[in-house]
Design a protein around this motif. Sequence first.
Motif, PDB file in Angstrom:
ATOM      1  N   THR A 525      15.920  47.690 -17.479  1.00 21.50           N
ATOM      2  CA  THR A 525      16.060  48.589 -16.332  1.00 21.50           C
ATOM      3  C   THR A 525      17.055  48.036 -15.325  1.00 21.50           C
ATOM      4  N   ASP A 526      16.938  46.736 -15.035  1.00 20.90           N
ATOM      5  CA  ASP A 526      17.869  46.112 -14.080  1.00 20.90           C
ATOM      6  C   ASP A 526      19.292  46.143 -14.605  1.00 20.90           C
ATOM      7  N   GLU A 529      20.867  49.434 -13.868  1.00 22.49           N
ATOM      8  CA  GLU A 529      21.304  49.515 -12.480  1.00 22.49           C
ATOM      9  C   GLU A 529      22.593  48.726 -12.276  1.00 22.49           C
TER      10      GLU A 529
END
Length: 923
Positions: A525-526, A529
């Motif tokens: 997920t990071d 981003e």
Amino acid sequence: MTLWAIVSAFAYLAALAWSLVLWRRRLAWGTGILSALLLFTAGTQVYESTRDTRPFVIALDLGPREASGLAAGALTLFLVALLANVTSQGRQAEQRLARVYRALRARGRCNTALIRAKGEKQLLEEVCQIIVEEAGYRLAWVGFAECDEAKTVRPVVQAGCEEGYLDTLSITWADTERGRGPTGTAIRTGQPRAARHIHTDAMFAPWRAEALKRGYASSIALPLRADGQTFGALNVYSEEPDAFDAEEEQLLISLADDLAYGIVGLRARADRERVQKALRESEERFRELYDTMSSGVAVYRPKEDGSDFIFTGMNRAGLRIDNIREEQIVGRSVLEAFPSVREIGLFDVFQRVFRTGIPDHLPARLYDDGRVSHWVENYVYKLPSGEIVAIYDDVTARVEAEQKRRQQEMLLRNIISNIPSAVFWKNTESVYEGCNWAFARAAGLSNPDQVVGKTDYDMPWKREHADRLRRHDRRVIKEGSPLIRVEETLRHADSTEHIILGSRVPRRDAQGHVCGILGIHTDITDRKEAEETRAKLQEQLHHAQKLEAVGQLAGGMAHDFSNLLQVILSGTEKLRGHLGDEAACEAYGMIEQACTEATGLARSLLTFSHRLPIEKEPIQLGSLLQESTRLIRRMLPAAIEVVLETCDDSVTILADRTQMQQVLLNLAINARDAMPEGGTLRFALERAAAPPDALSSPAGQSPTPWARLTVSDTGSGIAPEIQKRIFEPFFTTKPRGQGSGLGLTIVREIVQQHRAQMELRSRQDHGTTFAFHWPCIDPSAIPKESQVPGEQVRGQGELILLAEDQRYVREIIASTLQSLGYGVLQAADGAQLLDLYRSHREDIRLLMIDADLPKRPGTACLKEIRLTDPLTPAVILTGSPDEQHDDAYDELTVILRKPFQMSDLGRLVCRLVNPRQLEESQT
């Protein structure tokens, strides 16, 4: 009639019938038998077959027979006919044997080609050629099975009578109409497939017409296999129907297997060569790392018992850290070269690593032997060769911070070790058999054991997520192959959705059967981003590239643009002396100011793109404001009032004049757009205290005076969210086509290059104010050369060689020099320049050369002239503001940038040709 007579008659009739058949086939010996039966000719007859290349001989001893002998003769002839039939069958066998022999010989040559082959394509071409030439087939070609959606068969090489046949095939190995032919079937099934009669074989229907046009009667497709997988097919075509018997087919299968083996071997060899090349490159990289790494590396050869260690080498960083030369230590004992290694414990580490082979670390220690004194940290390793390697750094400057850094590093390692990827394993029914703590936490389980017996439908994932995971499991279990790095979305027990990178591999039992799957989920997920952030950075890079493009465009246009400005400026300057009224003189001043502004615009763009260094000079800021506001008033509509407030005309700064004018012009244009219905544009100059973040003056010196220049308008103001972006390149709030978005960006760049400071204050509907702080200088620091000069000094007929490719520029410069009393020789290109120089070398007093000439650059011409004439002064004319000095220039060479004032040109020429006369005129 006796029984023997009846038998004889039947035998005679049978021999007669068989002879007729042979006669119909045009066999000579058949005709001979028939003649013997009809005529009973006595004597011995010899007959030969004429249908093939091998003669078949029959010797008959025939003569008149009695009635009883007729039957015997007829029976004899019947047996001979039968013998002839058997012999014909033998000949067919011999022909088949010959084909088999040719196939066997072709296989032998193919094996030889396989041994000699250097590359895959060469091997395939040579094998196809051997099959056609040696085995006598009409066509041979090889096709590879593609793994695309259509499962295409791609022909790679061919030999024989092809005549564009392969371009018409469109073969696939899928189970479709064009995939059920010999080639597609052989690849799909892994078994040979033959079309023995192309003109009747149904599976050859899609290609029959094209095949018959080229004389193909039968074909066979032989699969090319490796590791149980079929990756292509060898196709052989014959002009004879039913041309492939079992033995010949078996030989061709063996040939195809040999070919497949050779292809796999060549590919393996190519892979091995790539690996060897990568290994060599890796060794070179490690060697380069050894030589260039910032840490010191020392290599020691231990004595047999490890009682001492001898230096064998040290990299450049180690020599620098220890302040020693390599010849001082190589071959010496470590105790001799560095006696304090025993005191700090490093020698004990060497011996321990030598005995155990386990790498060791010696924390920072103070090493001091009277020659060097520093804190060093060592990492010691033992190489497979038995040598000891010490990698160390001088950590004197950071010894106190090292402990804190190590604590932070240990904390970070603990955090990372406690956040591993989620790991799980299932059986063949997709039922969980276990997981790790990370997976358990994601699933909301208090213990990993609680996952046993559950499925994905028992987890907190969404239904569609569970369906997708089940499909992945089934694929891995069915195919027995891993599924790597699949991006998926999972909802954790805390109802948050995470993007994961999932991988699954089959678990196998002792017999190699798939008994379940092993999976790992990595939360990315990071990373997603971060990719969005990277996309924003890419956009900023795109803006930077656009700026570079502006710089390149400006640089390319600078030369021609400067030439045009030179013609305008020189022409108006020449006409100025003939103007009598004040209005005409004012118009000339406007033209001159516009040329200066145009030059400044080009130079500002080049400065903004970092292609042109600024040229600072002492400037009286009040006078500059008065000159600029006169031009700005004419540029702005009458509804906008321009107000100038100056405190002192003696305020002097060190700056680039054209760039300062560019700053004022850009701010005026922005103010005009902000006041469409009119308003006030105010320029205010005052002395001010140093800004808060200005550098203080050195001790013992007076504080540096500062000037504050304020440009304010009564326009619409700038919104707070816009103020954050107004200095971004190409950002503009104006409609398309009414602004480039570079004005304020250029202003900020100019201010930064002058080491000044800028402040912005603005409110919507209350106007905008830009305040600039400039460090001042003493007006007395302005050199005399910068003051307004007197009248031009005239020449005494000195000869000047002028080389300029632009005709108007060349003629107006020549006219000006001639009016000043100089003789001028004109050249339009480099070749003409050299010719004129050689013809008038003794008379030429000055060289005036454009840097960019046709046929040969002016700088190259000057280099050639300097080889024989280093004393004649030279002026390099250039329209490119980024032209820099190179090895062609010396103290007798001056660069004059276009456009320039003719008065400046006159003084420069006089200074170079007759400097004493110029000094006398100035005194």
